[in-house]
Enzyme design. Structure first.
Site, short mmCIF file in Angstrom:
data_model
loop_
_atom_site.label_atom_id
_atom_site.label_comp_id
_atom_site.label_asym_id
_atom_site.label_seq_id
_atom_site.Cartn_x
_atom_site.Cartn_y
_atom_site.Cartn_z
CB SER A 206 -0.98 -0.01 1.18
OG SER A 206 -0.30 -0.21 2.39
CD GLU B 160 0.25 0.36 12.89
OE1 GLU B 160 -0.01 -0.01 14.05
OE2 GLU B 160 0.00 -0.34 11.88
CG PHE C 198 -3.64 2.34 10.64
CD1 PHE C 198 -4.85 2.47 11.32
CD2 PHE C 198 -3.64 1.70 9.43
CE1 PHE C 198 -6.02 1.94 10.81
CE2 PHE C 198 -4.81 1.16 8.90
CZ PHE C 198 -6.00 1.28 9.59
C1 LIG Z 1 -3.31 -0.61 13.03
C2 LIG Z 1 -3.40 -1.15 11.66
N1 LIG Z 1 -2.30 -1.21 10.90
C3 LIG Z 1 -2.38 -1.68 9.63
C4 LIG Z 1 -3.56 -2.11 9.12
C5 LIG Z 1 -3.65 -2.58 7.68
N2 LIG Z 1 -3.92 -4.03 7.59
C6 LIG Z 1 -5.16 -4.51 7.38
S1 LIG Z 1 -5.23 -6.18 7.35
C7 LIG Z 1 -3.56 -6.30 7.60
C8 LIG Z 1 -2.91 -7.65 7.71
C9 LIG Z 1 -3.50 -8.46 8.81
O1 LIG Z 1 -2.89 -9.72 8.88
P1 LIG Z 1 -3.48 -10.79 9.89
O2 LIG Z 1 -3.68 -10.17 11.22
O3 LIG Z 1 -2.60 -11.98 9.85
O4 LIG Z 1 -4.93 -11.07 9.30
P2 LIG Z 1 -5.41 -12.19 8.25
O5 LIG Z 1 -4.22 -12.98 7.79
O6 LIG Z 1 -6.36 -13.06 9.00
O7 LIG Z 1 -6.09 -11.45 7.13
C10 LIG Z 1 -2.99 -5.02 7.69
C11 LIG Z 1 -1.55 -4.76 7.89
C12 LIG Z 1 -4.69 -2.02 9.95
N3 LIG Z 1 -5.91 -2.40 9.54
N4 LIG Z 1 -4.58 -1.56 11.21
#
Ligand SMILES: Cc1ncc(C[n+]2csc(CCOP(=O)(O)OP(=O)(O)O)c2C)c(N)n1
Ligand SMILES: [Mg+2]
Lengths: 321, 273
Positions: free
Chosen positions: A41, A62, A87
């Site tokens: 992103s 973060e 974030f």
């Molecule tokens: C505080 C924050 N930082 C970054 C994000 C962006 N983000 C959304 S989903 C994601 C990855 C999540 O990975 P995981 O927790 O393993 O979830 P899954 O594999 O089940 O989709 C990120 C970095 C966010 N939503 N919130």
């Protein structure tokens, strides 16, 4: 949006950001990038492939990310700390205050997909408070470029600037507003269009909308000046005082809540510095969590389509003496 | 409800989720497919909730902390009767209640707004503490992503829960080994998770997060260890159920094209129990 531009002419400013960062990185080995699982992103894959050691992806963390940035700066590096704007600013605000602003560290905070860019994902992902939050802090210039050319110029400026700053980028497509050779000057607004009846002050994705609104007004015989005010702090007091004196009315447009952002900063100058106050209207998100919808849809909803801006000007001019 | 029937529902949820992602042109299909079995077991077997009375004080609470997979929750809530099934078609549409992350003020059944990762567990600790103060028996369940466990706020909450002896709190980690842009192992590896939680004073169990028998068994109230919060490390696959999505980091929030959609739908239909 009632003034579409050919899609081919609309640019995602993240591309200009990373292209410039990669160029600067090639010339200066101290430039590093820090991110939060946001290689995609933040479009940092190219930087990572060119300088694998110099991309520090701390994972989804973060607060840690901003602290790490401050430590890198302490060690002589020039960190560009990149994350989705909500974030970066919301989650790590105290790190920004203590580790960057108060400690006066050379950390470049790059808020990606700011404003309403994440549209349908909802209000948690909207970054419409960041001008207010960061501009309340000393020592951290707040800058929102309006097109790809100004974005590149701001990144180049930031790399050379000694100190922290907050660069607020979008991913929503905008056309070119500046000439290719444009250089960014901190705290200096640019007249994008001359005018004498009213001044539209905007930045980020709203500058293009303001320019389009000025066209609509022109057709009705209203001459609107358009000031691109990329720097929200330190604000260009002189440009605002002149706009008030010379055009007698000001409308601000921002992809931010009307509480504490660009409009508020401009109003502060009008109140504190203008010998004679002038009528003003602040357009922005009216202090609500936005409903579901894309960024462009929401901007239109909140009265910032070019026609909506033009209508606000017409209303405001009724109050002008 | 027996586990066969739960598998039938989970399969239906996967298909409706996939269709909604395809039609909306957005969503987080990978993490939705990995969490579907867990959500289905919770809502149709484990939790005591009443769609007619979504704020009943004695209800069990579920917090989907990995809020980016809201669509899976919406579809399960619709299956359960909290919202109309045909409302799923409005996902991400202008003014829909169903935006990309769950919202408690708009959607009945949602307990707290999530989206920024690392918020659910602290709120869950508060819910579980309220139950203790009320001498109430309801349970609190929090589902996090494994990448999400990189957020420090989770570890602050993990310490609180142990200190407060919250045996009415269950954290389920959807351990699919992938985060947004890469594998956890290549970003900020947390594995093995179980010994970390155990070291913080939690009762930890590891299961196959797609095995309905194991999910139901481990979540049963009889499994509670007095005085300890419970963590279930659910080993899952991101994109589970669709061959080309499964364990493939590209499918965090990619949207299938028509051909991929048809293939995925065919695979899911063929897998229906
Ligand atoms: C505080 C924050 N930082 C970054 C994000 C962006 N983000 C959304 S989903 C994601 C990855 C999540 O990975 P995981 O927790 O393993 O979830 P899954 O594999 O089940 O989709 C990120 C970095 C966010 N939503 N919130
Ligand atoms: Mg994961």
């Amino acid at each position: 949006m009632n003034a579409p531009v050919e899609p081919a002419k609309m640019h995602d400013c993240r591309d200009a950001f990373v292209a410039t960062l990669e160029q600067l990185g090639a010339a200066n080995a101290d430039i590093v990038a820090v991110c939060n699982d946001s290689v995609g992103s933040s479009k940092l894959a190219g930087f990572r492939d060119k300088f694998p050691e110099r991309l520090i992806n701390v994972g989804i963390a973060e607060q840690n990310m901003v602290g790490v940035g401050a430590g890198l700066a302490n060690g002589g590096k020039i960190p560009f700390v990149c994350a989705a704007a909500p974030f970066l600013t919301g989650r790590a605000l105290e790190q920004i205050k203590a580790d960057v602003a108060y400690s006066e560290t050379n950390v470049k905070l790059v808020g990606i997909s700011s404003g309403l860019a994440y549209g349908e994902l909802g209000a948690t992902h909207h970054s419409i408070e960041d001008f207010a939050w960061i501009r309340a802090l000393p020592n951290v210039p707040v800058i929102a470029p309006a097109d790809r050319i100004e974005t590149a110029a701001v990144i180049e400026w930031a790399a050379g600037f000694e100190g922290g700053c907050f660069l607020r980028l979008s991913r929503v497509g905008v056309p070119d507003l500046f000439a290719e050779n444009h250089r960014f000057e901190l705290g200096r607004a640019n007249v994008l269009r001359k005018g004498s009846d009213v001044t539209l002050i905007a930045n980020g994705t709203l500058s293009y909308r303001a320019m389009t609104a000025a066209d609509l007004l022109d057709a009705k015989g209203i001459s609107a000046r358009v000031l691109n005010m990329a720097t929200v702090r330190p604000i260009d007091t002189e440009a605002i005082v002149s706009a008030a004196a010379e055009t007698g009315a000001i409308v601000t447009c921002e992809e931010h809540t009307v509480f504490g952002g660009l409009g508020s900063a401009v109003a502060e100058v009008v109140v504190d510095e203008c010998p004679v106050p002038v009528p003003m209207k602040r357009l922005g998100v009216p202090g609500v969590f936005a409903p579901t919808g894309s960024a462009n849809f929401l901007l239109d909803e909140f009265g910032m389509s070019p026609q909506g801006i033009a209508d606000s000007v017409t209303d405001l001019l009724k109050r002008k003496r | 409800m027996n586990t066969h029937d739960l598998r039938v529902i989970a399969n239906r949820v996967r298909r409706r989720d996939l269709q909604a992602v395809f039609e909306a042109g957005a969503g987080h299909i990978g993490g939705e497919l990995s969490v579907t079995d867990l959500l289905t077991a919770l809502y149709f077997k484990i939790m005591s909730v009443d769609p007619a009375n979504p704020r009943a004080p004695e209800r069990d609470r579920l917090v989907l902390s990995k809020g980016h997979t809201a669509l899976a929750l919406y579809v399960v809530l619709a299956e359960k009767g909290f919202i109309p099934k045909d409302e799923i078609a409005t996902f991400l549409k202008p003014h829909s209640r169903l935006n990309g992350h769950p919202n408690r003020t708009k959607v009945p059944g949602v307990e707290t707004n999530t989206g920024p990762l690392g918020h659910g567990l602290p709120v869950g600790v508060g819910m579980a503490t309220a139950a203790k103060l009320n001498r109430a028996n309801w349970r609190t369940f929090v589902i996090t992503g494994d990448g999400e466990m990189q957020e420090g706020s989770n570890w602050e909450a993990i310490m609180s829960a142990a200190q407060l002896k919250l045996d009415n709190l269950t954290l389920i980690i959807d351990h699919n080994r992938l985060q947004q842009g890469a594998r956890l192992a290549d970003t900020n590896d947390l594995a093995p998770l179980a010994p970390k939680l155990a070291a913080f004073g939690w009762d930890v169990q590891e299961i196959d997060g797609h095995n309905m028998d194991q999910i139901c068994a481990v979540l049963d109230a009889g499994q509670i260890v007095t005085g300890k919060p419970k963590c279930i490390v659910a080993h899952t696959n991101k994109g589970h159920g669709v061959s080309f999505m499964s364990d493939n980091v590209a499918w965090h929030h990619k949207v299938p094209n028509e051909e991929q959609y048809n293939q995925a739908m065919t695979e899911l239909k063929e897998a229906a129990p």
